[in-house]
Design a protein around this motif. Structure first.
Motif, mmCIF file in Angstrom:
data_model
loop_
_atom_site.group_PDB
_atom_site.id
_atom_site.type_symbol
_atom_site.label_atom_id
_atom_site.label_comp_id
_atom_site.label_asym_id
_atom_site.label_seq_id
_atom_site.Cartn_x
_atom_site.Cartn_y
_atom_site.Cartn_z
ATOM 1 N N TRP A 53 0.833 -1.214 0.000
ATOM 2 C CA TRP A 53 0.000 0.000 0.000
ATOM 3 C C TRP A 53 0.864 1.259 0.000
ATOM 4 C CZ3 TRP A 53 -4.916 0.794 -0.968
ATOM 5 C CH2 TRP A 53 -5.465 2.032 -0.666
ATOM 6 N N GLN A 54 0.464 2.210 -0.872
ATOM 7 C CA GLN A 54 1.186 3.475 -0.950
ATOM 8 C C GLN A 54 0.239 4.667 -0.963
ATOM 9 O OE1 GLN A 54 4.609 3.632 -3.493
ATOM 10 N NE2 GLN A 54 5.407 2.120 -2.056
ATOM 11 N N GLY A 55 -0.965 4.463 -0.469
ATOM 12 C CA GLY A 55 -1.940 5.545 -0.424
ATOM 13 C C GLY A 55 -2.148 6.064 0.985
ATOM 14 N N ASP A 56 -3.378 6.508 1.250
ATOM 15 C CA ASP A 56 -3.747 7.060 2.544
ATOM 16 C C ASP A 56 -3.909 5.931 3.571
ATOM 17 O OD1 ASP A 56 -5.096 9.525 4.036
ATOM 18 O OD2 ASP A 56 -6.353 7.756 4.377
ATOM 19 N N PHE A 57 -3.399 6.142 4.776
ATOM 20 C CA PHE A 57 -3.436 5.083 5.796
ATOM 21 C C PHE A 57 -4.860 4.678 6.145
ATOM 22 C CE2 PHE A 57 -3.619 3.756 10.276
ATOM 23 C CZ PHE A 57 -2.751 2.676 10.250
ATOM 24 N N HIS A 58 -5.734 5.650 6.334
ATOM 25 C CA HIS A 58 -7.117 5.329 6.701
ATOM 26 C C HIS A 58 -7.845 4.628 5.564
ATOM 27 C CE1 HIS A 58 -6.978 7.360 10.582
ATOM 28 N NE2 HIS A 58 -6.295 8.320 9.988
ATOM 29 N N ASN A 59 -7.521 4.963 4.330
ATOM 30 C CA ASN A 59 -8.106 4.240 3.202
ATOM 31 C C ASN A 59 -7.635 2.794 3.171
ATOM 32 O OD1 ASN A 59 -9.453 6.521 2.431
ATOM 33 N ND2 ASN A 59 -8.074 7.043 0.734
ATOM 34 N N ALA A 60 -6.406 2.566 3.599
ATOM 35 C CA ALA A 60 -5.907 1.192 3.667
ATOM 36 C C ALA A 60 -6.698 0.382 4.693
ATOM 37 C CB ALA A 60 -4.418 1.194 4.035
ATOM 38 N N ARG A 61 -7.009 0.985 5.823
ATOM 39 C CA ARG A 61 -7.815 0.294 6.830
ATOM 40 C C ARG A 61 -9.209 -0.019 6.295
ATOM 41 N NH1 ARG A 61 -7.096 2.566 12.885
ATOM 42 N NH2 ARG A 61 -8.505 0.796 13.110
ATOM 43 N N GLN A 62 -9.775 0.911 5.547
ATOM 44 C CA GLN A 62 -11.095 0.670 4.969
ATOM 45 C C GLN A 62 -11.047 -0.445 3.933
ATOM 46 O OE1 GLN A 62 -12.538 4.447 3.506
ATOM 47 N NE2 GLN A 62 -12.770 5.303 5.562
ATOM 48 N N LEU A 63 -9.968 -0.491 3.158
ATOM 49 C CA LEU A 63 -9.818 -1.564 2.173
ATOM 50 C C LEU A 63 -9.698 -2.908 2.883
ATOM 51 C CD1 LEU A 63 -9.413 -2.536 -0.742
ATOM 52 C CD2 LEU A 63 -6.965 -2.068 -0.461
ATOM 53 N N GLN A 65 -10.999 -3.745 5.722
ATOM 54 C CA GLN A 65 -12.335 -4.104 6.191
ATOM 55 C C GLN A 65 -13.201 -4.606 5.046
ATOM 56 O OE1 GLN A 65 -13.666 -0.495 8.067
ATOM 57 N NE2 GLN A 65 -12.281 -0.717 9.822
ATOM 58 N N ALA A 66 -13.079 -3.966 3.880
ATOM 59 C CA ALA A 66 -13.861 -4.388 2.717
ATOM 60 C C ALA A 66 -13.453 -5.785 2.260
ATOM 61 C CB ALA A 66 -13.690 -3.385 1.583
ATOM 62 N N MET A 67 -12.165 -6.078 2.316
ATOM 63 C CA MET A 67 -11.703 -7.426 1.969
ATOM 64 C C MET A 67 -12.246 -8.451 2.960
ATOM 65 S SD MET A 67 -7.762 -6.424 0.969
ATOM 66 C CE MET A 67 -7.191 -8.118 0.742
ATOM 67 N N GLY A 68 -12.303 -8.069 4.233
ATOM 68 C CA GLY A 68 -12.855 -8.958 5.242
ATOM 69 C C GLY A 68 -14.326 -9.254 5.000
ATOM 70 N N ARG A 69 -15.070 -8.249 4.571
ATOM 71 C CA ARG A 69 -16.494 -8.473 4.289
ATOM 72 C C ARG A 69 -16.671 -9.455 3.142
ATOM 73 N NH1 ARG A 69 -16.676 -2.863 5.444
ATOM 74 N NH2 ARG A 69 -16.609 -2.318 3.223
ATOM 75 N N ARG A 70 -15.782 -9.431 2.190
ATOM 76 C CA ARG A 70 -15.874 -10.366 1.068
ATOM 77 C C ARG A 70 -15.570 -11.802 1.518
ATOM 78 N NH1 ARG A 70 -15.762 -5.554 -0.500
ATOM 79 N NH2 ARG A 70 -16.422 -4.869 -2.588
ATOM 80 N N ILE A 71 -14.678 -11.935 2.472
ATOM 81 C CA ILE A 71 -14.434 -13.262 3.035
ATOM 82 C C ILE A 71 -15.678 -13.770 3.750
ATOM 83 C CG2 ILE A 71 -13.075 -14.552 4.736
ATOM 84 C CD1 ILE A 71 -10.735 -12.697 4.129
ATOM 85 N N ASP A 72 -16.357 -12.867 4.464
ATOM 86 C CA ASP A 72 -17.524 -13.256 5.249
ATOM 87 C C ASP A 72 -18.710 -13.668 4.383
ATOM 88 O OD1 ASP A 72 -16.095 -12.733 7.545
ATOM 89 O OD2 ASP A 72 -16.869 -10.682 7.755
ATOM 90 N N ARG A 73 -18.690 -13.320 3.106
ATOM 91 C CA ARG A 73 -19.794 -13.706 2.230
ATOM 92 C C ARG A 73 -19.842 -15.212 1.994
ATOM 93 N NH1 ARG A 73 -18.882 -9.026 -2.412
ATOM 94 N NH2 ARG A 73 -19.567 -7.229 -1.128
ATOM 95 N N LYS A 74 -18.731 -15.899 2.271
ATOM 96 C CA LYS A 74 -18.674 -17.345 2.074
ATOM 97 C C LYS A 74 -18.262 -18.020 3.384
ATOM 98 C CE LYS A 74 -17.357 -16.923 -2.811
ATOM 99 N NZ LYS A 74 -16.327 -17.278 -3.827
ATOM 100 N N PRO A 75 -19.159 -17.991 4.368
ATOM 101 C CA PRO A 75 -18.812 -18.594 5.663
ATOM 102 C C PRO A 75 -18.738 -20.112 5.559
ATOM 103 C CG PRO A 75 -21.123 -17.981 5.635
ATOM 104 C CD PRO A 75 -20.533 -17.472 4.353
ATOM 105 N N PRO A 76 -18.005 -20.761 6.450
ATOM 106 C CA PRO A 76 -17.947 -22.232 6.440
ATOM 107 C C PRO A 76 -19.323 -22.826 6.716
ATOM 108 C CG PRO A 76 -16.246 -21.293 7.864
ATOM 109 C CD PRO A 76 -17.166 -20.180 7.498
#
Length: 378
Positions: A53-63, A65-76
């Motif tokens: 990551w080479q952008g804004d730190f807070h945007n990285a945190r939001q990204l 979280q967004a990646m985590g939500r995509r993982i949660d779409r396919k729960p075990p």
């Protein structure tokens, strides 16, 4: 030492790779910034590509979280078997760690983080990683854990049994569950100690933050030797002992399990689940093949004074999860030529025991934490 490589402005770049959870070196690393879409980041991370990551730190945190939500779409797909659910849950957690661990940030050779709106992470990284050496790439998720650990270290955790706070370090199990501390604080001391507090000695094996050693000293035991195999834990325990002004009563020793000599009381709170940890934080929870448990039982008699006791603090969560049977524990106690004098039980009070959405809720809600009073068999 492992090194990651990437290309930036048509020039090859590299940095040292570090992962506390032993995540493998990324096969490929690309640049990501504020223009990177969550779907693209998630896809590349699943394919094994790391995003530096080479952008804004807070945007990285939001990204993240967004990646985590995509993982949660396919729960075990959990079943009715708690044992199977435990392994599914661990596999799911491991997958989450691997995927989210692909979003990286670059720490400079003084631990500065050269991102817009980035916090000053130098002290937090110094505490977790030691003195800086060279530019290092770490996962943002790990760095957030390092920052959180620094805050815990500053603020400490209230321990009612001590009437004060214990300050955990990064990678050292924090005493956030107070039921096991209360067991040690309120179980009657062995007669050998009650009759001669002024000359009494106790060992606290696997001391971690030093919280149980402090409780034993608080109860009036004259000398406490606290041990651990983790250098981080030894440093943490020493700092807490100094902070609590108990250096004249508590000796921190290690790395190792048993110190030399014998004691009137030997206390051990081993990791409760016989499984392999994936990182330093999990070492306080998982004990592969119950190695520490068996080592404590096997060595206890040889380290007790006449009339002494061993206190084993252990949850039965492993039994509810089908990872260990009660008979296995009883057989191990008998094989060590020990006998059970008494067992004091308490129920968990932590929030997860009441979380019905937890796939392991049935086991957690039935869990009992026990203090087993052990002496050499006659």
């Amino acid at each position: 030492m492992f090194t990651i490589h990437w290309t930036q402005n048509n020039a090859p770049q590299s940095a040292r790779w570090h992962s506390e959870n032993a995540i493998p070196l990324p096969r490929r690393t690309v640049i990501a910034d504020d223009r990177t879409k969550a779907n693209d980041a998630y896809r590349q991370a699943c394919e094994g590509t790391a995003l530096l990551w080479q952008g804004d730190f807070h945007n990285a945190r939001q990204l993240l979280q967004a990646m985590g939500r995509r993982i949660d779409r396919k729960p075990p797909r959990y079943s009715t078997s708690l044992n199977e659910n435990f392994h599914l849950h661990r596999r799911s957690s491991s997958h989450r760690t691997r995927v989210l661990g692909k979003l990286l940030v670059l720490l400079n050779d003084d631990y500065t983080l050269a991102l817009r709106r980035a916090p000053d992470v130098r002290q937090a990284c110094l505490e977790a990683y030691g003195p800086p050496k060279e530019p290092t790439a770490v996962s943002l998720r790990e760095l957030l854990g390092v920052i959180g650990a620094h805050q815990w270290r500053l603020k400490g955790i209230d321990v009612p049994a001590l009437g004060t706070r214990i300050h955990p370090h990064y990678g050292v199990f924090a005493p956030v569950r107070d039921e096991y501390v209360d067991l040690v604080a309120h179980t009657p001391l062995p007669p050998a100690i009650r009759h001669s507090l002024a000359t009494s000695t106790a060992f606290d094996l696997g001391t971690g933050t030093g919280v149980l050693a402090a409780v034993l000293a608080h109860r009036g035991i004259n000398r406490v030797v606290a041990t651990d195999i983790s250098p981080r834990a030894l440093t943490c325990a020493k700092e807490n002992v100094h902070r609590l002004a108990l250096t004249d009563r508590i000796e921190v020793s290690g790395p190792g399990l048993f110190p030399e000599g014998r004691a009137d009381l030997v206390v051990c709170n081993p990791p409760w689940l016989p499984a392999r940890p994936t990182g330093p934080i999990e070492q306080g929870v998982y004990d592969p093949d119950s190695t520490m448990l068996h080592s404590f039982l096997a060595g206890l008699s040889a380290h007790l004074r006449p009339g002494g006791e061993g206190w084993l603090i252990l949850s039965d969560l492993a039994e509810h999860l089908g990872l260990r049977t009660r008979q296995h524990l009883l057989d191990a106690i008998q094989a060590a030529q020990l006998r059970v004098v008494n067992k004091i039980d308490t129920k968990p009070r932590h929030p997860r025991s009441k979380d019905a959405a937890d796939p392991l809720h049935t086991a957690r809600s039935a869990e009992t934490t026990s203090l087993w009073r052990l002496t050499p068999a006659p």
